[in-house]
Motif scaffolding. Structure first.
Motif, mmCIF file in Angstrom:
data_model
loop_
_atom_site.group_PDB
_atom_site.id
_atom_site.type_symbol
_atom_site.label_atom_id
_atom_site.label_comp_id
_atom_site.label_asym_id
_atom_site.label_seq_id
_atom_site.Cartn_x
_atom_site.Cartn_y
_atom_site.Cartn_z
ATOM 1 N N VAL A 36 -5.003 -22.663 -37.825
ATOM 2 C CA VAL A 36 -4.313 -21.401 -38.110
ATOM 3 C C VAL A 36 -3.739 -21.421 -39.523
ATOM 4 C CG1 VAL A 36 -2.385 -19.900 -37.447
ATOM 5 C CG2 VAL A 36 -3.796 -20.961 -35.677
ATOM 6 N N TRP A 37 -3.220 -22.574 -39.961
ATOM 7 C CA TRP A 37 -2.668 -22.698 -41.323
ATOM 8 C C TRP A 37 -3.742 -22.446 -42.377
ATOM 9 C CZ3 TRP A 37 1.787 -23.156 -43.959
ATOM 10 C CH2 TRP A 37 1.713 -23.621 -45.276
ATOM 11 N N ARG A 38 -4.923 -22.995 -42.163
ATOM 12 C CA ARG A 38 -6.001 -22.845 -43.152
ATOM 13 C C ARG A 38 -6.529 -21.417 -43.207
ATOM 14 N NH1 ARG A 38 -10.388 -27.460 -42.364
ATOM 15 N NH2 ARG A 38 -11.283 -26.247 -44.099
ATOM 16 N N ARG A 39 -6.389 -20.659 -42.126
ATOM 17 C CA ARG A 39 -6.932 -19.293 -42.089
ATOM 18 C C ARG A 39 -5.831 -18.232 -42.019
ATOM 19 N NH1 ARG A 39 -10.313 -22.821 -39.846
ATOM 20 N NH2 ARG A 39 -12.583 -22.481 -39.970
ATOM 21 N N ARG A 40 -4.624 -18.604 -42.372
ATOM 22 C CA ARG A 40 -3.500 -17.667 -42.264
ATOM 23 C C ARG A 40 -3.644 -16.530 -43.289
ATOM 24 N NH1 ARG A 40 -2.018 -21.651 -45.589
ATOM 25 N NH2 ARG A 40 -0.601 -21.181 -47.342
ATOM 26 N N ARG A 41 -3.390 -15.314 -42.831
ATOM 27 C CA ARG A 41 -3.437 -14.147 -43.718
ATOM 28 C C ARG A 41 -2.379 -13.107 -43.358
ATOM 29 N NH1 ARG A 41 -9.222 -14.324 -42.864
ATOM 30 N NH2 ARG A 41 -9.026 -12.562 -41.431
ATOM 31 N N SER A 42 -1.901 -13.130 -42.135
ATOM 32 C CA SER A 42 -1.072 -12.027 -41.662
ATOM 33 C C SER A 42 0.282 -12.516 -41.157
ATOM 34 C CB SER A 42 -1.789 -11.288 -40.529
ATOM 35 O OG SER A 42 -1.948 -12.148 -39.412
ATOM 36 N N VAL A 43 1.143 -11.546 -40.860
ATOM 37 C CA VAL A 43 2.442 -11.850 -40.259
ATOM 38 C C VAL A 43 2.241 -12.516 -38.899
ATOM 39 C CG1 VAL A 43 4.594 -10.842 -39.403
ATOM 40 C CG2 VAL A 43 3.518 -9.921 -41.460
ATOM 41 N N LEU A 44 1.240 -12.071 -38.152
ATOM 42 C CA LEU A 44 0.947 -12.683 -36.858
ATOM 43 C C LEU A 44 0.606 -14.158 -37.029
ATOM 44 C CD1 LEU A 44 0.449 -12.481 -33.822
ATOM 45 C CD2 LEU A 44 -1.888 -11.742 -34.316
ATOM 46 N N ASP A 45 -0.196 -14.496 -38.028
ATOM 47 C CA ASP A 45 -0.532 -15.907 -38.278
ATOM 48 C C ASP A 45 0.725 -16.723 -38.561
ATOM 49 O OD1 ASP A 45 -3.141 -15.098 -38.029
ATOM 50 O OD2 ASP A 45 -3.498 -14.975 -40.181
ATOM 51 N N LEU A 46 1.631 -16.143 -39.341
ATOM 52 C CA LEU A 46 2.863 -16.851 -39.697
ATOM 53 C C LEU A 46 3.682 -17.188 -38.461
ATOM 54 C CD1 LEU A 46 4.804 -17.774 -42.003
ATOM 55 C CD2 LEU A 46 5.830 -15.500 -41.856
ATOM 56 N N TRP A 47 3.905 -16.197 -37.594
ATOM 57 C CA TRP A 47 4.722 -16.451 -36.407
ATOM 58 C C TRP A 47 3.971 -17.279 -35.369
ATOM 59 C CZ3 TRP A 47 9.384 -16.236 -37.486
ATOM 60 C CH2 TRP A 47 9.908 -15.262 -38.337
ATOM 61 N N LEU A 48 2.662 -17.202 -35.363
ATOM 62 C CA LEU A 48 1.899 -18.077 -34.469
ATOM 63 C C LEU A 48 2.053 -19.531 -34.881
ATOM 64 C CD1 LEU A 48 -0.011 -18.265 -32.069
ATOM 65 C CD2 LEU A 48 -1.928 -17.894 -33.632
ATOM 66 N N LEU A 49 2.125 -19.787 -36.178
ATOM 67 C CA LEU A 49 2.380 -21.141 -36.659
ATOM 68 C C LEU A 49 3.740 -21.636 -36.200
ATOM 69 C CD1 LEU A 49 0.971 -20.960 -40.299
ATOM 70 C CD2 LEU A 49 0.159 -22.462 -38.475
ATOM 71 N N VAL A 50 4.749 -20.776 -36.245
ATOM 72 C CA VAL A 50 6.082 -21.161 -35.769
ATOM 73 C C VAL A 50 6.039 -21.453 -34.271
ATOM 74 C CG1 VAL A 50 8.477 -20.425 -35.537
ATOM 75 C CG2 VAL A 50 7.188 -19.803 -37.577
ATOM 76 N N VAL A 51 5.314 -20.635 -33.518
ATOM 77 C CA VAL A 51 5.169 -20.854 -32.072
ATOM 78 C C VAL A 51 4.519 -22.215 -31.791
ATOM 79 C CG1 VAL A 51 3.949 -20.077 -30.014
ATOM 80 C CG2 VAL A 51 5.109 -18.420 -31.479
ATOM 81 N N LEU A 52 3.410 -22.479 -32.475
ATOM 82 C CA LEU A 52 2.706 -23.756 -32.248
ATOM 83 C C LEU A 52 3.569 -24.937 -32.665
ATOM 84 C CD1 LEU A 52 -0.835 -22.663 -33.498
ATOM 85 C CD2 LEU A 52 -0.158 -23.128 -31.127
ATOM 86 N N SER A 53 4.376 -24.781 -33.711
ATOM 87 C CA SER A 53 5.290 -25.854 -34.127
ATOM 88 C C SER A 53 6.326 -26.124 -33.041
ATOM 89 C CB SER A 53 5.987 -25.477 -35.440
ATOM 90 O OG SER A 53 5.051 -25.286 -36.477
ATOM 91 N N ALA A 54 6.857 -25.065 -32.440
ATOM 92 C CA ALA A 54 7.828 -25.227 -31.358
ATOM 93 C C ALA A 54 7.189 -25.895 -30.149
ATOM 94 C CB ALA A 54 8.405 -23.859 -30.975
ATOM 95 N N TRP A 55 5.933 -25.506 -29.843
ATOM 96 C CA TRP A 55 5.239 -26.141 -28.719
ATOM 97 C C TRP A 55 4.994 -27.622 -29.002
ATOM 98 C CZ3 TRP A 55 1.876 -23.820 -24.576
ATOM 99 C CH2 TRP A 55 2.355 -22.559 -24.203
ATOM 100 N N LEU A 56 4.649 -27.936 -30.232
ATOM 101 C CA LEU A 56 4.433 -29.336 -30.588
ATOM 102 C C LEU A 56 5.706 -30.147 -30.433
ATOM 103 C CD1 LEU A 56 2.694 -31.610 -31.771
ATOM 104 C CD2 LEU A 56 3.302 -30.760 -34.064
#
Length: 525
Positions: A216-236
């Motif tokens: 997701v980090w390598r293909r990030r382009r949108s606000v959704l990608d940004l918050w999805l990264l935060v979600v995955l970080s919290a899950w990790l």
């Protein structure tokens, strides 16, 4: 037909994040990491068992994930995006699995859990729940690669959404049967309801979450990608916490559940915030369009009123002359010389009406292509000639005081002439109520090399003090049948010629209109 992502830049799934959002995301990840590090020394601290904690938390997670899935499916219906379809399916999967997890958790609704659950059931469902979103995130990132060139057709989007919902439901039912009816086929990972044998998250879930974050980090382009990264970080972080202890109801176990709740909220909050923002923009846009439409209608109405007001004078003169001509023709021996004068007046007023309309058009489009050098004395005398009949009919005496060596001015002859005509006729009509003193109209012009000053002074009742500040505003009038546009038009014309107009009450009674126009100096051109 489906819509390319580039064609919908205002959705959270396509709108690029701004620096403020990026900083906020970094702050969230840093804070979660600091809390994670600070709780590690207390990883074996056991807390009281709360049987209602899991069903309450799982209910909240179900609601959040289900709403998030619904909003993402709505984006899919608009964009026809395969990647969003995968992500929406992932959230729907987590929403359904967490329901089964709550039902089968030991002590939540029964000592061993519902649906024929055993000791191992809820833990396996927890693993499926943790694996669902990272798998969906991986599919989301991979499918984004060629999505700008390929998207779902509009007539198939609804079918694919229904199909994905059905597939997810069947998958959840199948996994539920596997861990309940077929639970004996799976390896044991729990010693009892509160302790497990080994941390199964570490070798499977954590690498999957890391892979999802990288993709997701390598293909990030949108606000959704940004918050999805935060979600995955919290899950990790939650998975790392769980992997540090073998006990349920420990401090880090509770903490990992709160991280899961926090993680589920990020994308939903982003979707709701962006949806609210877009709704506000739509509402504002609708209001502005409605206001603009009403403004245009008002402008059309004002323009028609201006035309009616300005053309009414020559048309009235034409009507009166036509009536006089008919009366002359009705005589036994009509005077041809009188008829000739009348017809000349009709032709002159017809040309004047045409010139007024052209002048109004030029005024509204601010066209100075017809500007010419004008002799002020000639301009005033021509205007007074046009209204001489009306002035005489109202019993008004005109006094003129025109300088013999006035500088010329540059402008539109018809427009400036119309200013003088309007001001004179306003003064004439204002003196209709005068019965005790002479109806006197004074027209003066003087000036220097910089400006020309024209004054039109009457002996009428003067200007109402309450109208001093609004006399030149549109639709403001003291006449019972007035349109309130004459003085407004005069101000517009004068200001378009670089001048200004004012009105005062004179000391002898009556009103005085003062027009200042810059003098024309050819050397400045």
């Amino acid at each position: 037909m489906g819509i390319l992502l580039e064609e919908r830049p205002l959705l959270i799934s396509t709108f690029p994040p701004d620096p403020r959002q990026e900083r906020l995301a970094v702050v969230f990840v840093v804070l979660m990491s600091l809390v994670f590090i600070g709780s590690l020394p207390l990883r074996n601290l056991q807390l009281s068992r709360l049987d209602l904690f899991v069903p309450i938390l799982d209910t909240i997670l179900f609601i959040i994930d289900l709403i998030t899935a619904a909003l993402l499916y709505a984006h899919v219906s608009v964009l026809g995006s395969r990647s969003l379809l995968a992500l929406a399916s992932g959230y729907l999967f987590t929403a359904l699995v967490i329901v089964v997890h709550a039902l089968t958790f030991p002590g939540a609704f029964s000592p061993t859990g519902l649906l024929g659950a055993g000791i191992q059931t809820s833990n396996y469902l927890q693993i499926f729940w943790r694996a669902g979103l990272p798998c969906a995130a991986v599919a989301y990132a991979l499918l984004k690669e060629g999505e700008s060139r390929s998207h779902l057709a509009g007539n198939s989007t609804g079918i694919l959404i229904l199909a994905s919902v059905a597939i997810v439901f069947v998958a959840v039912c199948g996994l539920t049967l596997l861990v309940t009816v077929g639970g004996a086929l799976l390896p044991d990972i729990m010693v009892n309801a509160e302790r497990r044998i080994w941390a199964v998250d570490a070798p499977f879930i954590i690498p999957l979450e890391i892979a999802a974050i990288v993709l997701v980090w390598r293909r990030r382009r949108s606000v959704l990608d940004l918050w999805l990264l935060v979600v995955l970080s919290a899950w990790l972080i939650a998975s790392l916490l769980v992997s540090t202890t073998a006990y349920r109801f420990s401090l880090v176990w509770y903490e990992s559940r709160f991280y899961g709740l926090l993680a589920s909220s990020f994308v939903l909050l982003g979707l709701l915030t962006q949806t609210t923002t877009l709704y506000a923009r739509l509402a504002i846009s609708t209001i502005m369009q409605r206001s603009e439409r009403e403004s245009r209608l008002m402008q059309v109405d004002a323009t028609l009123a201006v035309v009616s007001h300005e053309v009414n004078q020559p048309l009235t003169a034409i009507t009166l002359n036509g009536t006089a001509g008919l009366h002359e023709l009705a005589k036994e021996n009509p005077d041809t010389s009188t008829l000739e004068v009348i017809l000349k007046d009709v032709v002159r007023d017809g040309h004047r009406a045409s010139e007024i309309i052209n002048g109004i058009r030029a005024m509204f489009r601010r066209d100075d292509s017809e500007a010419e050098e004008l002799d002020v004395v000639v301009l005033i005398e021509n205007a007074l000639t046009l209204v001489s009949g009306d002035v005489h009919e109202h019993g008004v005496v005109i006094e003129t005081e025109l300088g013999s060596k006035l500088c010329s001015i540059k402008g539109n002859r018809i427009q400036l002439q119309q200013v003088i005509v309007n001001l004179v006729m306003n003064a004439v009509e204002a003196m209709d109520a005068i019965t005790t003193r002479q109806r006197l109209l004074s027209v003066r012009a003087n000036g220097d090399s910089d400006r020309i000053v024209m004054e039109i002074e009457d002996s009428g009742p003067g200007i109402d003090p309450e109208m001093n500040d609004t006399i030149f505003d549109p639709f403001v009038t003291s006449k019972s049948k007035g349109t309130g546009l004459g003085l407004s038009i005069c101000r517009t014309i004068v200001e378009s010629h670089g001048g200004r107009i004012s009105a005062v009450n004179n000391s002898r009674g009556g009103a005085k209109m003062v027009v200042l126009i810059p003098a024309y100096r050819p050397q400045d051109q």
